[in-house]
Design a protein around this motif. Structure first.
Motif: not given
Lengths: 737, 208
Positions: B116-134
């Motif tokens: 159901m989520h084709r084309g949607a932008e999915i963000t999980t916990i692994e995608g929140l930090a920017k490199g080592n910056t939380l």
């Protein structure tokens, strides 16, 4: 040389060392290890509480694509579920159904979806028998337990004669209190991943005790223990239900052997209501007698709890009554009734949480009967020594807990008359109760290793179930080694590391902490000896007493210029590391002292007089728990215990269908636990307490005391608000209308 | 208890929606997960064991999958993509441990099919930090010890980020109410409220 020479890391509100891993999703729990060729297991559970499996048809299940195995009692390998002590496990060895929710089959398939689909297609016909499901209907079968209650105590105790004490009492309270079945519901479901490597077995298991799991699994499967390895780096909460090794763990290993592939098996939330323990239903009679002045003349606490038909677990509800108040006549007893339920187990402060609801409610009833303030009543019966063991306390700050808690809460402004305090239409109630939990300790070992790069690795089996083991052990090691916390790596959760006890009974800090402290101290001393005897060292010829350890360096107390780093000493001796192992165990202190944490709970409730809805609006808890290892994580643990108590008091209740013993609220929508909106701000006070006797690091354990007294404090506050005394948990609104 | 009922209703709504979507057959275009399809009679009975190609965009990365249409987004994350930060606590939308962000909105990933989520932008916990910056919410959770065992934490954090995006929370009482879909059995609620409040107030002093 001693730790007081340096700034202590212990006690500091350090952020959790595993915090980064937990907030980024990097922390791997037991179902999350990437294993090659992994397949998925799902268990099938009985839908009746007593009887026999007459027929089990697996043909449709076996036709589902990807299905590798449907294991039932007809084809399961022969093992011994009773071997190895602890729990007796039904392991598909016969067609007997002993309770609803018993595992009666395991399906293994290439995907979770295929395993689930196949499990639903297994067709089972039972020869059903009439189950025993109700405590009240079987009270005539209550029996004296064969086993002991914790700390190897007999189920019954008597000092003096309660009948005599009651005969001389001016005022009596004699009441029955009941508590229901409650389920732990840690957020991480039970999970096991079994990997066979030849005749060796590796299990990633969600457990509170890796060594207990190793021994149990080896015994049941008839393997040498050294061939079983358990790993558990992160555990998503346990609260007692992951303290024993349950059937699904062994079944996963059996299935993996059958299919010759690694198998992962995770219990669904609904599957956790039965086969992994629960807090048993209890019925408790409390009799109190007192003089007009409020001095107790008699105290009797008699508890009956449920257990399974095939195993025994005693909820030690009356244990606290043996030691908490000074009274010449104290009697306690524990009885069991066997029902067609899974075997109950330890659940956060087993006995202390459920028992304190009864005893501390009764004390409140006595305070009202005597027209004495409830704190004053408790002070008049303050136990200056342990009345059961006749031993002095190793330390006790309960008086300070009452005083500081009451002051912070504003207790003196309380009008004791029920229904006297209101906010508009809302009834306000203030209640209090005493909290206590024993200080436990078991043998534990640790290895500390200082490396040439100035860092250290400290290893000890153990577990971190959210209690902060990684963090507080790092702090203890930092002080012992004379290193900053950032330079230390603490490893746990693996039976290849030194042996430690189960994370239960609030004993990890005391047990493992003592071992880490001793191992660290010993490693540092070995390193220092190298320097002191080395002519090339600026410390040469000095004595250990002349030297301070600080930030990875030794320096002379009186001449700080004479200093040397740990790395320099090791390098000069051509050593990569220096290490020491400590095997710590409790000594004679337990024969000389009675060791307990104490506390006082103060709570405000707001009750809607029309709906009976109870909301907890304010909480102050004051605790004397010895030395704090980490002010931040300690605060969290006490808050967590209290929140667990709010659930116990107001909502938690596992409801069985009266005919087949099926749990009808076996999920998190119907089994209510506190959510964010149910919890107010909670003010925890740590009363300053030094205990030189308990263990080398002076800690008393804090994982469980927070829940003790909580339910009674709420029930007492509800009485104050409404004038209604509810003696049956949970305190739901129907009981107030 | 009020909250619990609401959570269950949401769950039933989502299940009804997804069942409808599956029965209607699978289309190539993205399906909005908040607009349930009207069920229509399928011409061929759906085979639960047939496979479909699904392309998902997770944490800014394209993921190609061959899965049965009934596989939930949660099980795709955990079992197919090794994104195990998203947790399974109940698999019924009752605990919130599986909360992820889809186009910035928080949803229970166990209550929705991946397809159901084709084309949607999915963000999980692994995608929140920017490199080592939380992400500030992650940093606030660490600084205020807003967790113990850590199992509900990724869901709590994603939910809290969703809460901030929604812009409705004005008080601690609002935070408590709006975070009540995420159960924490360790009882870290007071610290969670402190962490979320700090981020809401835009304070940047959280220790990383």
């Amino acid at each position: 040389m001693n730790s007081s020479d340096m700034k202590s890391v212990v006690g500091k509100p350090l952020n959790r060392v595993d915090g980064h891993a937990k907030v980024t999703g990097a922390a791997r729990y037991s179902a999350e290890f990437p294993v090659a060729k992994l397949v998925h297991g799902v268990t099938i559970q009985s839908t009746i509480a007593s009887g026999k499996i007459a027929q089990i048809d697996t043909r449709a299940a076996e036709r589902v694509p990807g299905v590798l195995l449907v294991m039932t009692h007809l084809n399961a390998p022969k093992v011994s579920g009773e071997a190895g002590g602890d729990r007796k496990l039904p392991l598909l060895q016969d067609n007997q159904v002993r309770y609803s929710g018993q595992h009666i089959g395991v399906v293994v398939a290439d995907t979770f979806e295929h395993a689930m689909q196949a499990a639903a297609l297994v067709n089972i016909r039972y020869d059903e028998e009439q189950p025993a499901l109700h405590l009240k209907e079987h009270l005539d079968q209550a029996y004296v337990p064969q086993g002991k209650i914790p700390r190897d105590q007999p189920p019954d105790s008597a000092h003096g004669s309660v009948e005599q004490g009651l005969a001389t009492a001016a005022v009596k309270v004699e009441q029955t209190y009941t508590t229901p079945i409650e389920n732990h519901n840690p957020m991480e479901p039970h999970a096991t991943t079994a990997v066979w490597q030849g005749d060796r077995l590796l299990l990633y298991d969600a457990t509170q005790g890796v060594f207990g799991a190793k021994k149990k699994v080896a015994a049941v499967l008839g393997m040498p223990p050294e061939n079983v390895r358990i790993m558990s780096y992160f555990v998503g909460g346990g609260f007692g239900c992951k303290g024993s090794t349950w059937a699904h763990v062994v079944l996963t290993a059996m299935a993996a052997r059958q299919v010759n592939r690694p198998v992962k098996l995770v219990l669904g939330r609904m599957q956790m209501f039965g086969p992994v323990g629960f807090r048993p239903e209890t019925m408790q009679q409390v009799s109190l007698g007192a003089t007009r002045e409020g001095n107790l003349t008699a105290l009797r606490h008699a508890g009956t709890s449920i257990t399974s038909t095939f195993d025994e677990f005693i909820e030690p509800v009356a244990k606290t009554a043996r030691m908490i108040y000074a009274c010449p006549h104290i009697e306690t007893s524990h009885r069991l009734v066997r029902l067609n339920v899974g075997t109950p187990t330890y659940m956060r402060a087993p006995g202390e949480a459920s028992g304190s609801f009864a005893l501390e409610s009764a004390m409140d009833e006595l305070a009202y009967a005597l027209k004495i303030d409830p704190i004053e009543l408790r002070l008049r019966n303050y136990a200056e020594f342990d009345p059961d063991k006749k031993l002095p306390w190793s330390s006790k700050s309960l008086r300070e807990c009452y005083q500081q808690g009451a002051a912070r809460f504003g207790w003196q402004k309380r009008n004791p008359t029920p229904r006297s305090m209101r906010d508009g239409n809302t009834l306000i109630g203030w209640g209090m109760a005493t909290a206590t939990y024993p200080t436990n300790r078991s043998p534990a070992s640790a290895i500390a290793q200082i490396k040439a790069d100035g860092t250290a690795v400290v290893r000890s089996g153990s577990q971190d179930i959210g209690t902060g083991t990684y963090t507080v052990m790092t702090q203890i090691a930092a002080d012992a080694l004379g290193l900053p916390a950032e330079q230390i790596q603490f490893e746990l959760g693996d039976t290849n590391l030194p042996e430690t006890p189960v994370s239960g009974g609030s004993q990890t800090a005391a047990s493992v902490g003592s071992a880490v402290h001793l191992a660290g101290t010993e490693a540092r001393s070995k390193l220092l000896q190298l320097a002191l005897m080395d002519q090339a060292s600026p410390l040469y010829g000095a004595t250990a007493e002349d030297v301070i350890a600080q930030n990875g360096r030794f320096l002379l107390k009186n001449k700080a210029a004479n200093a040397e780093t740990y790395g320099a000493i090791l390098s000069r001796h051509g050593l990569k590391t220096i290490e020491a192992r400590a095997d710590a165990k409790p000594g004679e202190e337990k024969d000389k002292y009675s060791m307990h944490s104490f506390g006082a709970q103060f709570v405000e409730v707001r009750v809607n007089p029309d709906s009976g809805e109870v909301r907890v609006s304010r909480w102050v808890g004051a605790f004397g728990v010895g030395r704090l290892l980490n002010a931040k994580t300690a605060n969290s643990q006490l808050i967590g215990g209290i929140v667990y108590g709010i659930g116990m008091a107001l909502m938690e209740h596992t409801v069985m269908d009266p005919n087949r013993g099926r749990v009808v609220n076996a999920d998190l929508a119907e089994y209510h636990v506190p959510v964010n909106a149910d919890v107010p701000s909670i003010d925890v006070i740590f009363v300053d307490e030094q205990d030189p006797h308990v263990n080398p690091i002076g800690v008393k354990g804090i994982g469980e005391i927070g829940i003790t007294g909580s339910a009674a404090a709420i029930a007492n506050a509800v009485y104050h608000a409404t004038g209604q005394r509810v003696r049956d948990l949970p305190l739901t609104l129907d009981k107030l209308l | 208890m009020r909250l619990r009922f609401r959570r269950r209703r949401l769950g039933q709504f989502a299940i009804a929606g997804t069942v409808g979507a599956v029965l209607a057959g699978f289309t190539k275009q993205a399906m909005g997960q908040s607009t349930p399809q009207t069920p229509s009679k399928p011409e061929v009975p759906a085979d639960p064991n047939s496979y479909v190609d699904v392309e998902l965009q997770i944490n800014g990365k394209e993921q190609m999958l061959k899965i049965e249409p009934r596989v939930t987004l949660l099980d795709v994350l955990r079992e197919r993509l090794d994104l195990t930060g998203t947790k399974k606590g109940c698999d019924h939308g009752q605990c919130g441990a599986c909360t992820v962000l889809v186009n910035g909105r928080r949803i229970n990933s166990c209550l929705t099919f991946a397809i159901m989520h084709r084309g949607a932008e999915i963000t999980t916990i692994e995608g929140l930090a920017k490199g080592n910056t939380l992400h500030p919410m992650q940093a606030a959770f660490v600084a205020h010890d807003a967790f113990q065992c850590g199992y509900c934490t990724p869901g709590q954090i994603c939910s809290a980020v969703g809460l901030v995006n929604e812009g409705h929370a004005q008080s601690d009482a609002d935070i408590r109410e709006l975070m009540s879909g995420n159960i924490c059995r360790c009882g870290a609620y007071p610290n969670i409220v402190t962490a979320v409040r700090e981020v809401l107030e835009g304070k940047k002093n959280a220790a990383v």
